[in-house]
Design a protein around this motif. Sequence first.
Motif, PDB file in Angstrom:
ATOM      1  N   GLY A 117       0.780  -1.228   0.000  1.00 58.03           N
ATOM      2  CA  GLY A 117       0.000   0.000   0.000  1.00 58.03           C
ATOM      3  C   GLY A 117       0.811   1.277   0.000  1.00 58.03           C
ATOM      4  N   ARG A 118       2.130   1.184   0.125  1.00 59.56           N
ATOM      5  CA  ARG A 118       2.966   2.384   0.057  1.00 59.56           C
ATOM      6  C   ARG A 118       3.174   2.800  -1.403  1.00 59.56           C
ATOM      7  NH1 ARG A 118       8.339   1.421   3.852  1.00 59.56           N
ATOM      8  NH2 ARG A 118       7.304   0.679   5.754  1.00 59.56           N
ATOM      9  N   ALA A 119       3.710   3.990  -1.593  1.00 56.77           N
ATOM     10  CA  ALA A 119       4.183   4.458  -2.894  1.00 56.77           C
ATOM     11  C   ALA A 119       5.596   4.993  -2.715  1.00 56.77           C
ATOM     12  CB  ALA A 119       3.280   5.556  -3.446  1.00 56.77           C
ATOM     13  N   ALA A 120       6.404   4.891  -3.758  1.00 56.26           N
ATOM     14  CA  ALA A 120       7.781   5.359  -3.668  1.00 56.26           C
ATOM     15  C   ALA A 120       7.824   6.865  -3.438  1.00 56.26           C
ATOM     16  CB  ALA A 120       8.551   4.997  -4.936  1.00 56.26           C
ATOM     17  N   GLN A 121       8.845   7.309  -2.717  1.00 53.38           N
ATOM     18  CA  GLN A 121       8.968   8.723  -2.364  1.00 53.38           C
ATOM     19  C   GLN A 121       9.787   9.473  -3.418  1.00 53.38           C
ATOM     20  OE1 GLN A 121      10.632   8.671   1.616  1.00 53.38           O
ATOM     21  NE2 GLN A 121       8.611   8.545   2.537  1.00 53.38           N
ATOM     22  N   HIS A 122       9.146   9.819  -4.514  1.00 54.65           N
ATOM     23  CA  HIS A 122       9.779  10.662  -5.528  1.00 54.65           C
ATOM     24  C   HIS A 122       9.345  12.100  -5.284  1.00 54.65           C
ATOM     25  CE1 HIS A 122      11.081   7.031  -7.224  1.00 54.65           C
ATOM     26  NE2 HIS A 122      10.061   6.770  -8.007  1.00 54.65           N
ATOM     27  N   VAL A 131      16.413  18.289  -1.991  1.00 54.16           N
ATOM     28  CA  VAL A 131      15.273  18.023  -2.863  1.00 54.16           C
ATOM     29  C   VAL A 131      15.470  16.688  -3.576  1.00 54.16           C
ATOM     30  CG1 VAL A 131      13.921  18.844  -4.829  1.00 54.16           C
ATOM     31  CG2 VAL A 131      14.871  20.481  -3.182  1.00 54.16           C
ATOM     32  N   ARG A 132      14.502  15.802  -3.415  1.00 58.45           N
ATOM     33  CA  ARG A 132      14.545  14.533  -4.151  1.00 58.45           C
ATOM     34  C   ARG A 132      14.118  14.763  -5.600  1.00 58.45           C
ATOM     35  NH1 ARG A 132      11.235  12.574   0.021  1.00 58.45           N
ATOM     36  NH2 ARG A 132      12.345  11.434   1.649  1.00 58.45           N
ATOM     37  N   PRO A 133      14.732  14.048  -6.552  1.00 60.79           N
ATOM     38  CA  PRO A 133      14.244  14.132  -7.934  1.00 60.79           C
ATOM     39  C   PRO A 133      12.850  13.518  -8.019  1.00 60.79           C
ATOM     40  CG  PRO A 133      15.888  12.401  -7.726  1.00 60.79           C
ATOM     41  CD  PRO A 133      15.882  13.140  -6.423  1.00 60.79           C
ATOM     42  N   ASP A 134      12.016  14.069  -8.893  1.00 57.60           N
ATOM     43  CA  ASP A 134      10.658  13.543  -9.038  1.00 57.60           C
ATOM     44  C   ASP A 134      10.470  12.786 -10.341  1.00 57.60           C
ATOM     45  OD1 ASP A 134      10.660  15.594 -10.849  1.00 57.60           O
ATOM     46  OD2 ASP A 134       9.068  16.755  -9.888  1.00 57.60           O
ATOM     47  N   ALA A 135      11.540  12.620 -11.121  1.00 59.73           N
ATOM     48  CA  ALA A 135      11.452  11.911 -12.396  1.00 59.73           C
ATOM     49  C   ALA A 135      12.827  11.347 -12.750  1.00 59.73           C
ATOM     50  CB  ALA A 135      10.973  12.845 -13.496  1.00 59.73           C
ATOM     51  N   PHE A 136      12.832  10.356 -13.619  1.00 65.32           N
ATOM     52  CA  PHE A 136      14.088   9.775 -14.088  1.00 65.32           C
ATOM     53  C   PHE A 136      14.806  10.769 -14.993  1.00 65.32           C
ATOM     54  CE2 PHE A 136      12.007   6.080 -12.509  1.00 65.32           C
ATOM     55  CZ  PHE A 136      13.015   5.190 -12.183  1.00 65.32           C
TER      56      PHE A 136
END
Length: 395
Positions: free
Chosen positions: A176-181, A190-195
């Motif tokens: 039920g989790r989703a990856a933290q992008h 700041v984490r990247p939000d896309a490849f």
Amino acid sequence: MTHSAVPTDAHQILETILSDATGGGAAFEALRPEVLQHTREAYDALYRAPQPLPASVLHALAAVTADWQGSGPLAQWHRSQGPHEGLTAADPLTEDPALAALRDQVDLLSISPALATAADQERLAAAGHDARTVVLISQLVAFESHLQRLVSALAGLEGLESPSTDAPVRVPLSHGRAAQHGGTTPTGRVRPDAFTREQLQWEPWIEVPAEDELTEEQRDSFASKATTNSVYFRMLSLTPGITRARSALDNAIFLPRDGLPKAERELAAAATSKVNDCIYCASVHARKAAGLSRREQAVDALLAASLDRDADWIAADLAPLGTGQDPRWAAVVAAAAEISRPRPGTLPIEPLRALGLGDAEILDVFTAAGFFAWANRLMLSLGDPSLPDAEHAAA
């Protein structure tokens, strides 16, 4: 090949758990000897050298990994090595919270490494596990993920069916989790939000030795890969024997000039990182694939491919990864992606053979992907990628 005694090294283990009919086989002949050698060294460093956890616990956790990843041969092998029975039981372990925390972490990393968070590491620390043990557990699941894929590739090339095993019935913490992008890391980066092919930073969730705190054994464990200024390798030096073998294996797979073109080995690594949802590893190896091939648009198409994921963050349909690729690159991507599933299915070997690839080149595809089943799990379970900035330069 029939063994009269219990196998004593990784070569014999692989021969034994594949089939008595292999006799070493053409696939073993096609495998780079250094890949087998360094896999053996990693196995010995993990299970035969002194560790902060007993070998019975390590083999039990390896059996759990094999159960989740569907590897009957590896599950049977580790269950033959005197594992801690409480850890391999079908019902969740409750009588020992420290061991239960380890099994929860193994469940998570076996199937959904991209769903690991800093909170999972805090949970391990609260259960009494130090940084060395935390890295050891990530190394164990990651190594077994590589080993399973080596077994599957060799079996596939020999035309053998690698027996499966049932997954545990319990629901992993990741469900039920989703990856933290996107968003921010625990330190505010700041984490990247896309490849992307852009260069990223990476920061650990655990305490890492400073450069002047490293022992000679720790420095030696990654001397062939990076300087002591790499926070990632300083972290992995907490398991120096495994890291030394892993560093050598990395070089044995990606540096040779013969066999599959280097660009396609890097492409396989990038495709694996897409399947496992590791933005950091994909950025590094997509950049290398593009630089070596000068096919930036094709690499960017791979990175842009959208994968729908289920409640365990597993992508069922991997076909989008090959969209827009020429037949050869599509076949390499398809093979790397299939073997990178948490529970690989039938490997698409015949399309590679139809394009003229021999067994040695096909094994280069699978060993590159298998190594990134290892690398992705380390990166995803022990820290965060972040966008580069002058204020927060990675140590």
